[in-house]
Motif scaffolding. Structure first.
Motif, PDB file in Angstrom:
ATOM      1  N   LEU A 105      44.411  73.593  27.657  1.00 37.66           N
ATOM      2  CA  LEU A 105      43.753  73.659  28.965  1.00 37.66           C
ATOM      3  C   LEU A 105      42.830  72.470  29.194  1.00 37.66           C
ATOM      4  O   LEU A 105      42.554  72.108  30.336  1.00 37.66           O
ATOM      5  N   TRP A 106      42.343  71.897  28.107  1.00 38.95           N
ATOM      6  CA  TRP A 106      41.253  70.925  28.218  1.00 38.95           C
ATOM      7  C   TRP A 106      41.652  69.537  27.730  1.00 38.95           C
ATOM      8  O   TRP A 106      40.806  68.765  27.292  1.00 38.95           O
ATOM      9  N   TYR A 131      43.416  77.424  38.356  1.00 40.28           N
ATOM     10  CA  TYR A 131      42.834  78.368  37.403  1.00 40.28           C
ATOM     11  C   TYR A 131      43.072  79.825  37.805  1.00 40.28           C
ATOM     12  O   TYR A 131      43.212  80.702  36.943  1.00 40.28           O
ATOM     13  N   ILE A 145      42.600  82.107  34.388  1.00 39.47           N
ATOM     14  CA  ILE A 145      41.540  81.634  33.500  1.00 39.47           C
ATOM     15  C   ILE A 145      40.326  82.547  33.657  1.00 39.47           C
ATOM     16  O   ILE A 145      39.751  82.660  34.740  1.00 39.47           O
ATOM     17  N   TYR A 163      48.107  82.281  31.686  1.00 42.79           N
ATOM     18  CA  TYR A 163      47.674  81.800  30.367  1.00 42.79           C
ATOM     19  C   TYR A 163      47.791  82.891  29.307  1.00 42.79           C
ATOM     20  O   TYR A 163      48.341  82.673  28.224  1.00 42.79           O
ATOM     21  N   LEU A 196      37.251  81.582  28.837  1.00 39.63           N
ATOM     22  CA  LEU A 196      37.876  80.260  28.830  1.00 39.63           C
ATOM     23  C   LEU A 196      37.049  79.251  29.617  1.00 39.63           C
ATOM     24  O   LEU A 196      36.951  78.082  29.248  1.00 39.63           O
ATOM     25  N   LYS A 251      45.913  77.445  21.276  1.00 35.77           N
ATOM     26  CA  LYS A 251      46.545  77.389  22.603  1.00 35.77           C
ATOM     27  C   LYS A 251      45.551  76.912  23.660  1.00 35.77           C
ATOM     28  O   LYS A 251      45.912  76.162  24.589  1.00 35.77           O
ATOM     29  N   SER A 252      44.300  77.315  23.542  1.00 38.20           N
ATOM     30  CA  SER A 252      43.296  76.965  24.554  1.00 38.20           C
ATOM     31  C   SER A 252      43.058  75.461  24.643  1.00 38.20           C
ATOM     32  O   SER A 252      42.614  74.970  25.682  1.00 38.20           O
ATOM     33  N   ASP A 253      43.354  74.722  23.562  1.00 35.05           N
ATOM     34  CA  ASP A 253      43.173  73.266  23.603  1.00 35.05           C
ATOM     35  C   ASP A 253      44.005  72.635  24.707  1.00 35.05           C
ATOM     36  O   ASP A 253      43.642  71.590  25.256  1.00 35.05           O
TER      37      ASP A 253
END
Length: 220
Positions: free
Chosen positions: A70-71, A121, A126, A40, A130, A66-68
């Motif tokens: 992941l979820w 992960y 991760i 990541y 995060l 960018k983290s969006d």
């Protein structure tokens, strides 16, 4: 006169890049590949957009960071849960409504493919920060349930009960999701895991939950 190139004229409108309808999916797929290949932290937004074949502006049309990426599934499940709660008929007992809404939400997950953030992960690297972001998103599910129950329960302890039930069922759901993800591609549907752990929690509160008094139509 212009030279004749011999090419047949085309009446079809010129198209550039990928169709807009596919851009979000292409970004999700590209990000998943790169997170697994590079980790990541070492994956940039520029790399994601290049692999997806879209512009940086297109990226920010769909995601704020960018983290969006992941979820995605977790964010989608919050929308599904909220919609299921809102659609609940008023005559449905509140705790039954919460259980049903969670089961409906679970049906949106494929039994064959759990979210990569749950199964890969370590490969993606991760870290704690995060994971904390994921926890905040999970707690948003509790907030949605609490808000729903606050409109359906009554009595002096209604607010306390709404929060307690919301946290309890989301905690149970999180445990179910973790077990489901760990069980591999031969896992049962997520709905089955949730049913086994959420129902006992809801049943435990059952008779103690303060519900609004039903008005007798004969009294008016």
């Amino acid at each position: 006169m212009a030279a004749n190139t011999g090419a047949e004229p085309s009446n079809a409108p010129a198209t550039r890049g990928r169709p807009r309808a596919s851009s979000k999916a292409m970004l999700e797929e590209a990000a998943s590949e790169l997170f697994l290949e590079n980790g990541y932290a070492r994956t940039t937004i520029e790399q994601i957009t290049q692999r997806a074949g879209v512009s940086r502006n297109t990226f920010f049309n769909y995601f704020s960071a960018k983290s969006d990426l992941l979820w995605i599934e977790l964010d989608a499940s919050l929308t599904a849960l909220t919609d299921a709660l809102v659609a609940t008929p008023p005559e449905t007992p509140p705790l039954d409504a919460v259980e049903r809404a969670l089961l409906v939400t679970a049906r949106g997950f494929s039994a064959q493919r759990a979210p990569l953030v749950l199964t890969q992960y370590e490969v993606m690297g991760i870290d704690g920060e995060l994971k904390a972001a994921g926890l905040a998103r999970a707690l948003a599910h509790a907030d949605a349930i609490e808000l729903f129950l606050s409109t359906r329960l009554a009595g002096p302890d209604a607010a306390l009960t709404a929060r307690a039930v919301a946290l309890a069922v989301v905690g149970a759901a999180a445990a179910a999701v973790g077990r489901w993800a760990a069980d591999g591609p031969d896992r049962e549907p997520l709905e089955a895991y949730l049913a086994r752990v959420v129902h006992p929690v809801v049943a435990g509160y059952g008779s103690d939950a303060p519900t609004p008094a039903r008005r007798d139509p004969a009294i008016g």
